[in-house]
Design a protein around this motif. Sequence first.
Motif, mmCIF file in Angstrom:
data_model
loop_
_atom_site.group_PDB
_atom_site.id
_atom_site.type_symbol
_atom_site.label_atom_id
_atom_site.label_comp_id
_atom_site.label_asym_id
_atom_site.label_seq_id
_atom_site.Cartn_x
_atom_site.Cartn_y
_atom_site.Cartn_z
ATOM 1 N N GLY A 20 36.068 66.973 68.640
ATOM 2 C CA GLY A 20 35.258 66.729 67.456
ATOM 3 C C GLY A 20 35.813 65.521 66.720
ATOM 4 O O GLY A 20 36.647 64.771 67.235
ATOM 5 N N THR A 21 35.391 65.334 65.493
ATOM 6 C CA THR A 21 35.848 64.156 64.755
ATOM 7 C C THR A 21 37.358 64.184 64.514
ATOM 8 O O THR A 21 38.012 63.133 64.544
ATOM 9 C CB THR A 21 35.113 64.054 63.410
ATOM 10 O OG1 THR A 21 35.218 65.299 62.709
ATOM 11 C CG2 THR A 21 33.639 63.732 63.623
ATOM 12 N N THR A 22 37.939 65.362 64.309
ATOM 13 C CA THR A 22 39.385 65.445 64.091
ATOM 14 C C THR A 22 40.148 65.043 65.347
ATOM 15 O O THR A 22 41.063 64.205 65.291
ATOM 16 C CB THR A 22 39.784 66.863 63.662
ATOM 17 O OG1 THR A 22 39.107 67.209 62.465
ATOM 18 C CG2 THR A 22 41.282 66.963 63.436
ATOM 19 N N GLY A 23 39.810 65.638 66.479
ATOM 20 C CA GLY A 23 40.526 65.334 67.714
ATOM 21 C C GLY A 23 40.373 63.893 68.147
ATOM 22 O O GLY A 23 41.341 63.258 68.596
ATOM 23 N N VAL A 116 29.158 59.942 64.103
ATOM 24 C CA VAL A 116 30.588 59.672 63.921
ATOM 25 C C VAL A 116 31.338 59.914 65.225
ATOM 26 O O VAL A 116 32.176 59.108 65.650
ATOM 27 C CB VAL A 116 31.166 60.546 62.793
ATOM 28 C CG1 VAL A 116 32.661 60.296 62.633
ATOM 29 C CG2 VAL A 116 30.442 60.278 61.471
ATOM 30 N N GLU A 117 31.035 61.028 65.886
ATOM 31 C CA GLU A 117 31.694 61.329 67.154
ATOM 32 C C GLU A 117 31.372 60.275 68.209
ATOM 33 O O GLU A 117 32.250 59.892 69.009
ATOM 34 C CB GLU A 117 31.271 62.717 67.635
ATOM 35 C CG GLU A 117 31.820 63.840 66.780
ATOM 36 C CD GLU A 117 31.355 65.213 67.243
ATOM 37 O OE1 GLU A 117 30.655 65.295 68.283
ATOM 38 O OE2 GLU A 117 31.686 66.204 66.575
ATOM 39 N N GLY A 167 46.205 71.074 68.189
ATOM 40 C CA GLY A 167 45.004 71.895 68.205
ATOM 41 C C GLY A 167 43.981 71.387 67.195
ATOM 42 O O GLY A 167 44.161 71.553 65.986
ATOM 43 N N CYS A 168 42.942 70.750 67.709
ATOM 44 C CA CYS A 168 41.796 70.309 66.890
ATOM 45 C C CYS A 168 40.582 71.089 67.365
ATOM 46 O O CYS A 168 39.475 70.542 67.478
ATOM 47 C CB CYS A 168 41.579 68.806 67.036
ATOM 48 S SG CYS A 168 43.053 67.809 66.709
ATOM 49 N N GLY A 315 39.462 66.947 58.068
ATOM 50 C CA GLY A 315 40.000 66.900 59.422
ATOM 51 C C GLY A 315 40.385 65.491 59.834
ATOM 52 O O GLY A 315 41.447 65.270 60.451
ATOM 53 N N ILE A 316 39.548 64.514 59.512
ATOM 54 C CA ILE A 316 39.866 63.123 59.843
ATOM 55 C C ILE A 316 41.121 62.674 59.104
ATOM 56 O O ILE A 316 41.994 62.000 59.681
ATOM 57 C CB ILE A 316 38.667 62.218 59.512
ATOM 58 C CG1 ILE A 316 37.533 62.468 60.514
ATOM 59 C CG2 ILE A 316 39.070 60.746 59.526
ATOM 60 C CD1 ILE A 316 36.246 61.731 60.189
#
Length: 525
Positions: A20-23, A116-117, A167-168, A315-316
């Motif tokens: 996702g956007t975090t990972g 965004v992804e 872990g995202c 997350g980002i």
Amino acid sequence: MAHTDRAMMPPVDVLVVGAGTTGLTLALQAHAHGASVRVVERRPEPFRPSRALILHPRTLEVLRPLGVTEALLDVADTAPTARVHLGSRVVEAGLGDLALPDTAFPQLSLVRQAHVESVLTRALTDRGVAVERGTELLTARDDGHGARAVLRSAHGIEEARCSSVVGCDGPASAVRESAGIGWYGRPYAEEVILADVDLGSAFAPFGAQVFAGRDGLLFLFPLGEQAPWRLLATRTSADGSGRDFGQPGPAVPRAELQRLVDDTGLEAVIERLAWSARVPLQCRLARRFRRGRLFLAGDAAHNYSPATGQGMNAGIQDAVNLGWKLGLTADRLGPGTDVLLDSYDGERRSAAQGRMVLTHAAFWAEASTGRVPSWLRAVGAPWAAPLVPALLDRRRLVAEAVRLISQLRVNYRRSPLSVDGTPRLWGAPRPGDRLPDATVSTDGTVGRLHGLLARPGVHLLLQRDADPPPDVLTGPRVTVLRLTNSPGRGLLAVRPDGHVGFRCGAVDPAALSAWLSLAGVTAAG
């Protein structure tokens, strides 16, 4: 159990679980600071449709050094408008060009999470990193010398070696479970209803629409992926059992969605329902964000209500904070780097606690069916509606609200990475504070400070008369910039995430060297 030839793949520095956007941001930030990375995602295809729809100013700031901000702005609405319906009154508000002079992005930007992804994935691909879809993490552990992860894909079972696992992977994080990290909080009694709907030509798009009612809020965004409008409503949950929090659940009947629209007083008919889902919500925080070589970020570490749009943005910002620390220490993890790596938990968990209070209060006002919030939405807000335009005209007041929700005021002053040298440099941001944007002069050229710092690494900002730092303290991960419009002999050291790390009224090579070592930047750069 069948094993695959991939079990012989060479180890990497950082294994990112979740695309996702975090990972994706975590992988970009770690890679930009020297780490080799792998990104695995259990879903075979990107998740659709989008859930998050807003990028905050601070999020755009931290992404800028990774070279993706312009691509994001190209697919975003950077001058959004909103019509807030308070009973029979309608208040119009602009959310672009706010009174935020210390950032290059003084607006709330509307953009689908899917876009965004896509931008982040394309940036990773350009750097030679492919997302490995259809690959699921079964377990992960710290083996004392690094981390090991057992992965399952169509190729079979693989045991991957790496320095760290991040872990995202969302609320049901397999990394959090493997690390044995608990989290506390509770489910909400309310849920979110999402749908992509076509309301016909009689209801032409004009910015976002917000309707306040006794039972909660209803939003209409002109950002539907399968129909013109994205409907978002908060209502009391119909079923409290067996819920997959944060994930779209059962579809919502068209008749129920039409009742929600009718309750707003809007004379519009849902001509087509493309997609709908109930999304159960919870408010939870992991008890720690690190255990050995296993880390948590984004929804794996914290879950909020959707109020104020924190999920994707938080997350980002987690990822940018952790990514440079893993990148700069990738080749020398050990006791000497524990202060730096532990600072991630101390900094971002504290920020998450503050966000939890903010989102909980906002969601109470937005969705609670208690007597007071229901009265405020149905009676109090319409009564006060004539005062709202005057408040919106006070641009600084609106800007301060945006500054709060977008985390522009988050600081890490209590972090071990925030160091004041001797003599103290007065009149400059404190160690741990976000470095504000400003117009500066360098070698006779006038420009904006954040634009000059839009590259990975640590930045040393020298005042006009400061001594240059010794060459041994600079290198490919350290950029030196002299601000000729700033009289004095001091310096600031700015971290890769845009926060001030070290401040001193003179260039003290020993103190600067100690801070650079603490921040993971060796004498060789």
